[in-house]
Scaffold this active site. Structure first.
Site, PDB file in Angstrom:
ATOM      1  CG  ASP A 296      65.753  17.926 -53.590  1.00 22.70           C
ATOM      2  OD1 ASP A 296      66.132  19.055 -53.958  1.00 22.70           O
ATOM      3  OD2 ASP A 296      65.090  17.166 -54.328  1.00 22.70           O
TER       4      ASP A 296
ATOM      5  CG  HIS B 227      66.936  23.543 -54.400  1.00 21.81           C
ATOM      6  ND1 HIS B 227      67.497  23.629 -55.648  1.00 21.81           N
ATOM      7  CD2 HIS B 227      66.762  22.222 -54.154  1.00 21.81           C
ATOM      8  CE1 HIS B 227      67.651  22.412 -56.152  1.00 21.81           C
ATOM      9  NE2 HIS B 227      67.222  21.531 -55.249  1.00 21.81           N
TER      10      HIS B 227
ATOM     11  CG  ASN C 272      68.005  24.788 -59.138  1.00 21.90           C
ATOM     12  OD1 ASN C 272      68.517  25.040 -58.061  1.00 21.90           O
ATOM     13  ND2 ASN C 272      66.942  24.025 -59.266  1.00 21.90           N
TER      14      ASN C 272
END
Length: 428
Positions: A303, A58, A90
């Site tokens: 992650d 991310h 996202n």
């Protein structure tokens, strides 16, 4: 670009060899190599790996630059030995159009610390109701092949089937965040003995396992590829193992923190341990390690989920979920898999470079350390041990669960197409 001679490195943990880099490629591998005028890197005792590839990062840009940017995230990646990362969708706005994925792709190209491959959203706005522009994102300059609503599950079976059918046309893959939302409403941690004692809402293993079971069957029915993000339970391992035995085209990843940490840490109420999926039990940890060793779980993915200080330094219920991981991933894998004898360094290269590059179709990455291949390389001092100090992180965020913990191994050098991005542990 000058020549670089890496002298005496243990390639994939094997016998010491010299590796000569000439420009963007590896010019030679063998004993006693020499190159007039080459910069020499003394690597005796260190392990040389192909540059690491993270299929699940991310980077937060656009929209949450207070947490991370493409620049700071790729600097963190280079510090951790990564030469390519896949950026989750996202963001704000969501990466559900060709325009947004091209923006992220362009930022990665401009900063140059590692290659950035955007992941496109499966559904518009991550809302799970309408397919995003999958074809347009694939045909864009970013060439998206991996699609995910990570952070949210594609819980509608019809939408998931349509996504699998769509990406099949161009060999893409849907990466699923396996979480049945109706089973996890108000969940704060793993459902079990610890959650009952603490009085915190439980996130049951079946919420993950039921989605994985459904999706592997959908993938089999459609004849498409599905990838399971951050698999975290022993039951999920068994479902994936069964699916592979049937010849279903499924791959799966595990995070470093799920290989090491358990839900017992939540007893501290320290929000740094709050993550989705949650930390599980010791039994799950052992199952995950065994599955990574035997190939049921294909890859390690970080992650990497950066958050600003105010989003984690608060009461448990209000804290954001997630941990940073790019700069500590290889050390945790050494601790849990190499130092325990479950994997050798060639196995680490396979799980952290070769296979993630294959799944994500990262051209030029995950290649053998041999002549003629792109010089995407990582040099590791495996004898080093030291305490994790987030003050020294390249990431903009500091939400690591390993602060003050002693971990083995340290990446000393990273090369991206022959250009050093990390030298002696310092970013160039």
């Amino acid at each position: 670009m000058s020549k670089i001679l890496i002298r005496g490195a243990k390639v994939l943990g094997g016998e010491p060899q010299d590796v000569l880099i000439d420009g963007e490629t590896i010019a030679g591998v063998g004993a006693g190599l020499s190159a007039e005028g080459a910069e020499v890197v003394e690597a005796a005792g260190k392990v040389l790996l192909p540059g690491l590839v993270d299929l699940h990062t991310h980077l937060r840009e656009p929209g949450r630059e207070d947490s991370e940017t493409v620049l700071t995230g790729t600097r963190a990646a280079a510090s951790g030995g990564y030469t390519a990362v896949f950026a989750m969708a996202n963001t704000f706005p969501v990466a559900d159009t060709a325009g947004v994925v091209e923006q992220v792709y362009r930022l990665g190209r401009e900063h140059g610390y590692c290659d950035v491959q955007p992941i496109g959203a499966v559904t518009v706005g991550l809302e799970g109701r309408k397919l995003a522009e999958l074809g347009a994102m694939h045909e864009s300059a970013a060439g998206v092949t991996v699609f995910s609503d990570d952070g949210k599950c594609v819980d509608d079976a019809v939408i998931m089937r349509r996504a699998l059918e769509y990406v099949k046309a161009f060999g893409g893959v849907v990466a699923q965040h396996a979480q049945e939302p109706r089973l996890t409403e108000g969940a704060q941690m793993n459902e079990g003995i610890v959650s009952a004692e603490l009085g915190l809402g439980g996130w049951p293993a079946v919420a993950e396992e039921s989605i994985i079971a459904r999706d592997v069957l959908l993938a089999e029915h459609v004849g498409s590829r599905v990838h399971i993000c951050h698999l975290s339970t022993a039951g999920s391992v068994e479902i994936v193992r069964w699916a592979k035995s049937r010849g279903i085209d499924v791959t799966a990843e595990v995070t470093p923190h799920h290989l090491l940490l358990t839900d017992e840490l939540v007893r501290t109420y320290n929000p740094v341990y709050k993550v989705n999926p949650p930390l599980r039990t010791e039994r799950d940890v052992h199952a995950l390690r065994g599955a990574l060793a035997d190939g049921t779980i294909d890859i390690v993915a970080t992650d990497h989920a950066p958050h600003p200080h105010e989003d984690k330094d608060c009461e448990w219920a209000a804290a954001a979920m997630g941990m940073v991981g790019l700069e500590t991933a290889l050390s945790v894998v050494q601790e849990t898999m190499v130092d325990t004898g479950l994997l050798d360094w060639a196995g680490v290269a396979d799980r952290m470079s070769v296979k993630p590059a294959q799944i994500g179709q990262a051209t030029g990455h995950g290649r053998p350390v041999s002549a003629g291949e792109p010089a995407n390389l990582t040099l590791v001092d495996t004898e080093y041990r030291g305490q994790v100090d987030p003050a020294g992180f390249a990431s903009r965020s500091r939400n690591t669960p390993y602060q003050g913990r002693e971990l083995p191994g340290r990446v000393t050098h990273t090369w991206l197409r022959g250009k050093a991005t990390l030298v002696d542990g310092k970013l160039t």
